[in-house]
Motif scaffolding. Structure first.
Motif, PDB file in Angstrom:
ATOM      1  N   PRO A 240     -97.670  45.600  21.714  1.00 28.08           N
ATOM      2  CA  PRO A 240     -97.234  44.343  22.326  1.00 28.08           C
ATOM      3  C   PRO A 240     -96.432  43.515  21.328  1.00 28.08           C
ATOM      4  O   PRO A 240     -96.789  43.444  20.145  1.00 28.08           O
ATOM      5  CB  PRO A 240     -98.565  43.651  22.681  1.00 28.08           C
ATOM      6  CG  PRO A 240     -99.579  44.281  21.783  1.00 28.08           C
ATOM      7  CD  PRO A 240     -99.133  45.688  21.567  1.00 28.08           C
ATOM      8  N   LYS A 241     -95.341  42.940  21.780  1.00 31.90           N
ATOM      9  CA  LYS A 241     -94.482  42.194  20.871  1.00 31.90           C
ATOM     10  C   LYS A 241     -95.101  40.851  20.493  1.00 31.90           C
ATOM     11  O   LYS A 241     -95.757  40.200  21.302  1.00 31.90           O
ATOM     12  CB  LYS A 241     -93.113  41.973  21.511  1.00 31.90           C
ATOM     13  CG  LYS A 241     -92.310  43.249  21.687  1.00 31.90           C
ATOM     14  CD  LYS A 241     -90.877  42.943  22.010  1.00 31.90           C
ATOM     15  CE  LYS A 241     -90.047  44.214  22.040  1.00 31.90           C
ATOM     16  NZ  LYS A 241     -88.610  43.941  22.189  1.00 31.90           N
ATOM     17  N   VAL A 242     -94.868  40.470  19.256  1.00 29.05           N
ATOM     18  CA  VAL A 242     -95.343  39.173  18.770  1.00 29.05           C
ATOM     19  C   VAL A 242     -94.446  38.075  19.342  1.00 29.05           C
ATOM     20  O   VAL A 242     -93.211  38.188  19.319  1.00 29.05           O
ATOM     21  CB  VAL A 242     -95.311  39.121  17.233  1.00 29.05           C
ATOM     22  CG1 VAL A 242     -95.673  37.721  16.727  1.00 29.05           C
ATOM     23  CG2 VAL A 242     -96.259  40.155  16.647  1.00 29.05           C
ATOM     24  N   GLU A 243     -95.056  37.040  19.882  1.00 27.69           N
ATOM     25  CA  GLU A 243     -94.285  35.892  20.365  1.00 27.69           C
ATOM     26  C   GLU A 243     -93.685  35.141  19.175  1.00 27.69           C
ATOM     27  O   GLU A 243     -94.355  34.913  18.177  1.00 27.69           O
ATOM     28  CB  GLU A 243     -95.178  34.952  21.163  1.00 27.69           C
ATOM     29  CG  GLU A 243     -95.724  35.531  22.455  1.00 27.69           C
ATOM     30  CD  GLU A 243     -96.590  34.538  23.207  1.00 27.69           C
ATOM     31  OE1 GLU A 243     -96.855  34.789  24.392  1.00 27.69           O
ATOM     32  OE2 GLU A 243     -96.996  33.529  22.615  1.00 27.69           O
ATOM     33  N   VAL A 244     -92.437  34.764  19.303  1.00 32.10           N
ATOM     34  CA  VAL A 244     -91.744  34.029  18.236  1.00 32.10           C
ATOM     35  C   VAL A 244     -91.179  32.745  18.817  1.00 32.10           C
ATOM     36  O   VAL A 244     -90.522  32.756  19.867  1.00 32.10           O
ATOM     37  CB  VAL A 244     -90.603  34.860  17.627  1.00 32.10           C
ATOM     38  CG1 VAL A 244     -89.919  34.071  16.505  1.00 32.10           C
ATOM     39  CG2 VAL A 244     -91.128  36.190  17.089  1.00 32.10           C
ATOM     40  N   ILE A 245     -91.441  31.632  18.132  1.00 35.95           N
ATOM     41  CA  ILE A 245     -90.776  30.380  18.482  1.00 35.95           C
ATOM     42  C   ILE A 245     -89.929  29.948  17.286  1.00 35.95           C
ATOM     43  O   ILE A 245     -90.334  30.116  16.134  1.00 35.95           O
ATOM     44  CB  ILE A 245     -91.763  29.262  18.889  1.00 35.95           C
ATOM     45  CG1 ILE A 245     -92.649  28.842  17.711  1.00 35.95           C
ATOM     46  CG2 ILE A 245     -92.616  29.675  20.053  1.00 35.95           C
ATOM     47  CD1 ILE A 245     -93.444  27.586  17.984  1.00 35.95           C
ATOM     48  N   LEU A 246     -88.754  29.459  17.571  1.00 36.28           N
ATOM     49  CA  LEU A 246     -87.826  29.012  16.537  1.00 36.28           C
ATOM     50  C   LEU A 246     -87.771  27.498  16.546  1.00 36.28           C
ATOM     51  O   LEU A 246     -87.460  26.889  17.568  1.00 36.28           O
ATOM     52  CB  LEU A 246     -86.432  29.600  16.796  1.00 36.28           C
ATOM     53  CG  LEU A 246     -85.303  29.100  15.909  1.00 36.28           C
ATOM     54  CD1 LEU A 246     -85.551  29.483  14.450  1.00 36.28           C
ATOM     55  CD2 LEU A 246     -83.973  29.657  16.395  1.00 36.28           C
ATOM     56  N   VAL A 247     -88.077  26.901  15.406  1.00 35.07           N
ATOM     57  CA  VAL A 247     -88.081  25.439  15.297  1.00 35.07           C
ATOM     58  C   VAL A 247     -86.934  25.030  14.379  1.00 35.07           C
ATOM     59  O   VAL A 247     -86.956  25.294  13.171  1.00 35.07           O
ATOM     60  CB  VAL A 247     -89.419  24.929  14.734  1.00 35.07           C
ATOM     61  CG1 VAL A 247     -89.416  23.393  14.685  1.00 35.07           C
ATOM     62  CG2 VAL A 247     -90.585  25.434  15.573  1.00 35.07           C
ATOM     63  N   GLY A 248     -85.918  24.394  14.956  1.00 38.68           N
ATOM     64  CA  GLY A 248     -84.740  24.013  14.182  1.00 38.68           C
ATOM     65  C   GLY A 248     -83.690  25.099  14.268  1.00 38.68           C
ATOM     66  O   GLY A 248     -83.607  25.957  13.396  1.00 38.68           O
ATOM     67  N   CYS A 249     -82.892  25.059  15.312  1.00 38.18           N
ATOM     68  CA  CYS A 249     -81.931  26.140  15.555  1.00 38.18           C
ATOM     69  C   CYS A 249     -80.572  25.869  14.919  1.00 38.18           C
ATOM     70  O   CYS A 249     -80.004  26.727  14.261  1.00 38.18           O
ATOM     71  CB  CYS A 249     -81.772  26.358  17.061  1.00 38.18           C
ATOM     72  SG  CYS A 249     -80.673  27.707  17.521  1.00 38.18           S
ATOM     73  N   GLY A 250     -80.078  24.657  15.118  1.00 36.22           N
ATOM     74  CA  GLY A 250     -78.736  24.363  14.633  1.00 36.22           C
ATOM     75  C   GLY A 250     -77.680  24.885  15.597  1.00 36.22           C
ATOM     76  O   GLY A 250     -77.991  25.470  16.640  1.00 36.22           O
ATOM     77  N   LEU A 251     -76.424  24.680  15.234  1.00 33.11           N
ATOM     78  CA  LEU A 251     -75.321  25.034  16.124  1.00 33.11           C
ATOM     79  C   LEU A 251     -75.016  26.529  16.095  1.00 33.11           C
ATOM     80  O   LEU A 251     -75.224  27.187  15.082  1.00 33.11           O
ATOM     81  CB  LEU A 251     -74.063  24.250  15.728  1.00 33.11           C
ATOM     82  CG  LEU A 251     -74.109  22.744  15.999  1.00 33.11           C
ATOM     83  CD1 LEU A 251     -72.855  22.083  15.461  1.00 33.11           C
ATOM     84  CD2 LEU A 251     -74.259  22.472  17.490  1.00 33.11           C
ATOM     85  N   PRO A 252     -74.523  27.055  17.210  1.00 33.34           N
ATOM     86  CA  PRO A 252     -74.140  28.468  17.247  1.00 33.34           C
ATOM     87  C   PRO A 252     -73.141  28.827  16.150  1.00 33.34           C
ATOM     88  O   PRO A 252     -72.184  28.097  15.900  1.00 33.34           O
ATOM     89  CB  PRO A 252     -73.504  28.623  18.637  1.00 33.34           C
ATOM     90  CG  PRO A 252     -74.149  27.552  19.455  1.00 33.34           C
ATOM     91  CD  PRO A 252     -74.348  26.396  18.524  1.00 33.34           C
ATOM     92  N   LYS A 253     -73.407  29.934  15.469  1.00 29.54           N
ATOM     93  CA  LYS A 253     -72.567  30.490  14.404  1.00 29.54           C
ATOM     94  C   LYS A 253     -72.513  29.619  13.152  1.00 29.54           C
ATOM     95  O   LYS A 253     -71.727  29.889  12.247  1.00 29.54           O
ATOM     96  CB  LYS A 253     -71.139  30.748  14.910  1.00 29.54           C
ATOM     97  CG  LYS A 253     -71.083  31.756  16.042  1.00 29.54           C
ATOM     98  CD  LYS A 253     -69.652  32.031  16.459  1.00 29.54           C
ATOM     99  CE  LYS A 253     -69.608  33.047  17.596  1.00 29.54           C
ATOM    100  NZ  LYS A 253     -68.221  33.356  18.023  1.00 29.54           N
ATOM    101  N   ARG A 254     -73.378  28.589  13.098  1.00 32.32           N
ATOM    102  CA  ARG A 254     -73.401  27.738  11.907  1.00 32.32           C
ATOM    103  C   ARG A 254     -74.810  27.532  11.363  1.00 32.32           C
ATOM    104  O   ARG A 254     -75.008  27.522  10.156  1.00 32.32           O
ATOM    105  CB  ARG A 254     -72.751  26.370  12.219  1.00 32.32           C
ATOM    106  CG  ARG A 254     -71.232  26.400  12.152  1.00 32.32           C
ATOM    107  CD  ARG A 254     -70.617  25.175  12.802  1.00 32.32           C
ATOM    108  NE  ARG A 254     -70.481  25.382  14.247  1.00 32.32           N
ATOM    109  CZ  ARG A 254     -69.954  24.499  15.076  1.00 32.32           C
ATOM    110  NH1 ARG A 254     -69.524  23.334  14.618  1.00 32.32           N
ATOM    111  NH2 ARG A 254     -69.850  24.763  16.366  1.00 32.32           N
TER     112      ARG A 254
END
Length: 209
Positions: A66-80
């Motif tokens: 089973p895959k581990v759930e991942v949350i991303l905190v602080g993404c920023g702008l695409p490609k930057r």
């Protein structure tokens, strides 16, 4: 041979050997047969097959977990933003044991949502949510599954101490913390002690250039 820059050293050596045999007056078919026979009887071939087999079996084993759930905190702008690149790798399945389930972007989905960068981010967020089912918001979601959950913190350094404690309190069992982690060593020590007391594993991310 017309594009030596695109050819591996092993293929280049093989091609040169084949050319040498052709120049010696042998037919192409004979050249091919000699090369195939040489490769088939080489002990190195069995080593390569064994390594590839182990790799395939390991990947198959990972695919069944089973895959581990991942949350991303602080993404920023695409490609930057560094966080955006973490999201991209997860969405492209370059980390097959993890699944991105949520992205938390406090600024571009909060006070800065109406700015030009905020509109750019939210346009990407809408497309990603539709294509991959990822949830977007400006608050860290609580985990109710009881399964292992990884939080990737890639926000402002000053916010990291608070964010680390919050993701642990919201049920994250592991944290990947982007460098430098906190403004001071003292804050890092407090964060480490908090994570240890809560039984959460914390890992620091560093670039290797």
């Amino acid at each position: 041979l017309n594009s030596p820059g695109k050819m591996s050293p092993f293929r280049a050596l093989g091609a040169l050997a084949a050319l040498a045999l052709v120049e010696a007056g042998k037919k192409k078919q004979e050249v091919v047969e000699e090369i195939v026979e040489e490769v088939a009887t080489s002990p190195a071939l069995y080593v390569v097959i064994a390594i590839l087999s182990v790799g395939l079996l390991y990947n198959f084993y990972l695919a069944q977990l089973p895959k581990v759930e991942v949350i991303l905190v602080g993404c920023g702008l695409p490609k930057r933003g560094m966080g955006w690149y973490h999201a991209k790798q997860l969405l492209e399945n370059r980390c097959p044991s993890g699944k991105l389930v949520a992205v938390v972007e406090p600024y571009f989905m909060g006070a800065g949502k109406d700015s030009a960068p905020g509109k750019e981010f939210n346009e990407w967020a809408a497309k990603t949510a539709s294509a991959h089912g990822v949830k977007f918001g400006n608050e860290i979601p609580a985990s109710r599954s009881g399964r292992p959950r990884l939080a990737i913190i890639s926000g402002r350094t000053n916010d990291n101490p608070k964010l680390l404690m919050e993701v642990i309190d919201k049920g994250c069992t592991h944290v990947f913390l982007e460098k430098p982690g906190a403004p001071t060593v003292g804050e890092l020590e407090k964060m480490a002690a908090y994570a240890k007391a809560k039984g959460a594993g914390v890992f620091m991310g560093y670039n290797k250039n």
